[in-house]
Design a protein around this motif. Structure first.
Motif, PDB file in Angstrom:
ATOM      1  N   TYR A 165       0.477  -1.146   0.051  1.00  0.00           N
ATOM      2  CA  TYR A 165       0.194   0.299   0.212  1.00  0.00           C
ATOM      3  C   TYR A 165       0.718   1.243   0.615  1.00  0.00           C
ATOM      4  O   TYR A 165       2.245   1.376   0.752  1.00  0.00           O
ATOM      5  N   PHE A 166       0.465   1.856  -0.509  1.00  0.00           N
ATOM      6  CA  PHE A 166       1.277   3.289  -0.713  1.00  0.00           C
ATOM      7  C   PHE A 166      -0.045   4.688  -0.263  1.00  0.00           C
ATOM      8  O   PHE A 166      -0.950   4.472  -0.623  1.00  0.00           O
ATOM      9  N   ASP A 167       0.400   5.289   0.766  1.00  0.00           N
ATOM     10  CA  ASP A 167      -0.681   6.000   1.863  1.00  0.00           C
ATOM     11  C   ASP A 167      -0.262   8.009   1.358  1.00  0.00           C
ATOM     12  O   ASP A 167       0.919   8.152   1.944  1.00  0.00           O
ATOM     13  N   PHE A 168      -1.218   8.301   0.329  1.00  0.00           N
ATOM     14  CA  PHE A 168      -0.471  10.118   0.518  1.00  0.00           C
ATOM     15  C   PHE A 168      -1.451  10.774   1.244  1.00  0.00           C
ATOM     16  O   PHE A 168      -1.144  11.568   1.452  1.00  0.00           O
ATOM     17  N   GLY A 169      -1.853  10.247   2.240  1.00  0.00           N
ATOM     18  CA  GLY A 169      -2.575  11.083   3.492  1.00  0.00           C
ATOM     19  C   GLY A 169      -3.702  11.313   3.387  1.00  0.00           C
ATOM     20  O   GLY A 169      -4.471  11.173   2.427  1.00  0.00           O
ATOM     21  N   ILE A 170      -4.656  12.580   3.961  1.00  0.00           N
ATOM     22  CA  ILE A 170      -5.547  12.821   3.744  1.00  0.00           C
ATOM     23  C   ILE A 170      -6.055  13.675   2.518  1.00  0.00           C
ATOM     24  O   ILE A 170      -4.394  14.399   2.416  1.00  0.00           O
ATOM     25  N   SER A 171      -7.195  13.876   2.694  1.00  0.00           N
ATOM     26  CA  SER A 171      -7.434  14.691   1.371  1.00  0.00           C
ATOM     27  C   SER A 171      -8.644  15.905   1.689  1.00  0.00           C
ATOM     28  O   SER A 171      -9.560  16.188   0.974  1.00  0.00           O
ATOM     29  N   THR A 172      -8.982  15.847   3.186  1.00  0.00           N
ATOM     30  CA  THR A 172      -9.881  16.336   3.555  1.00  0.00           C
ATOM     31  C   THR A 172      -8.950  17.836   4.622  1.00  0.00           C
ATOM     32  O   THR A 172      -8.114  18.182   4.943  1.00  0.00           O
ATOM     33  N   GLU A 173      -9.900  18.851   5.187  1.00  0.00           N
ATOM     34  CA  GLU A 173      -9.842  20.259   5.491  1.00  0.00           C
ATOM     35  C   GLU A 173     -10.833  19.890   6.655  1.00  0.00           C
ATOM     36  O   GLU A 173     -11.778  18.802   6.809  1.00  0.00           O
ATOM     37  N   GLU A 174     -10.786  21.162   7.626  1.00  0.00           N
ATOM     38  CA  GLU A 174     -11.723  21.068   8.702  1.00  0.00           C
ATOM     39  C   GLU A 174     -12.191  20.258   9.771  1.00  0.00           C
ATOM     40  O   GLU A 174     -13.641  19.637   9.646  1.00  0.00           O
ATOM     41  N   GLY A 175     -11.062  19.283   9.835  1.00  0.00           N
ATOM     42  CA  GLY A 175     -11.447  18.248  10.587  1.00  0.00           C
ATOM     43  C   GLY A 175     -11.922  16.895  10.047  1.00  0.00           C
ATOM     44  O   GLY A 175     -12.785  16.099  10.442  1.00  0.00           O
ATOM     45  N   GLY A 176     -11.912  17.124   8.470  1.00  0.00           N
ATOM     46  CA  GLY A 176     -12.085  15.660   8.073  1.00  0.00           C
ATOM     47  C   GLY A 176     -13.522  16.836   7.112  1.00  0.00           C
ATOM     48  O   GLY A 176     -14.205  15.695   6.766  1.00  0.00           O
ATOM     49  N   GLN A 177     -14.513  17.476   7.372  1.00  0.00           N
ATOM     50  CA  GLN A 177     -16.129  17.513   6.606  1.00  0.00           C
ATOM     51  C   GLN A 177     -15.326  18.091   5.348  1.00  0.00           C
ATOM     52  O   GLN A 177     -17.144  18.364   4.729  1.00  0.00           O
TER      53      GLN A 177
END
Length: 146
Positions: free
Chosen positions: A105-117
């Motif tokens: 697996y390759f993880d680019f990390g989160i693509s969200t802002e404002e606590g995932g909202q």
């Protein structure tokens, strides 16, 4: 090409002063150059900085956290000149096709802002341009007796 790709261990002058720029957004990272050098020194097989440079000047870079089953890219950054030369595309190509080819697996990390909202559409588009697909994580909170 006119520039070179390299895995380096020196974060000092290359480190973009606690800021990273990708997809027209700028955010602050939690670690200073000194902290990253210390961490990479303690875990040299697990924390690696891949850069593209020309004339000794860094044009872009990616920190790769290696964890056996998952490799995680973080602090994906490039200069304006680096963006014009597509250095992040070249770095990602080397990471995905060579360095991390044997990792499941390759993880680019989160693509969200404002606590995932809120989804950062530019960021997810960039990650998907490399073949990535989004995965939604469920978070649960519960109280334990006590």
């Amino acid at each position: 090409m006119g520039w070179k790709l390299a895995a380096v261990m020196i974060f000092g002058p290359s480190w973009p002063s606690r800021k990273r720029t990708c997809c027209a957004s700028t955010t602050s990272g939690p670690h200073t150059a000194e902290e990253m050098e210390k961490l990479a020194g303690r875990f040299p097989d697990n924390i690696q900085l891949y850069t593209a440079s020309r004339g000794g000047v860094m044009l872009g870079g990616v920190i790769l956290y290696r964890g056996g089953c998952v490799d995680h890219a973080q602090y994906i950054a490039s200069t304006e000149e680096g963006r014009g030369l597509f250095v992040l595309d070249a770095i990602m190509d080397v990471l995905l096709s060579e360095v991390c080819a044997g990792t499941p697996y390759f993880d680019f990390g989160i693509s969200t802002e404002e606590g995932g909202q809120r989804l950062n559409v530019g960021l997810i588009d960039n990650k998907e341009s490399y073949g990535a697909r989004a995965v939604a994580y469920d978070f649960y909170e519960f109280e334990t007796g006590g």
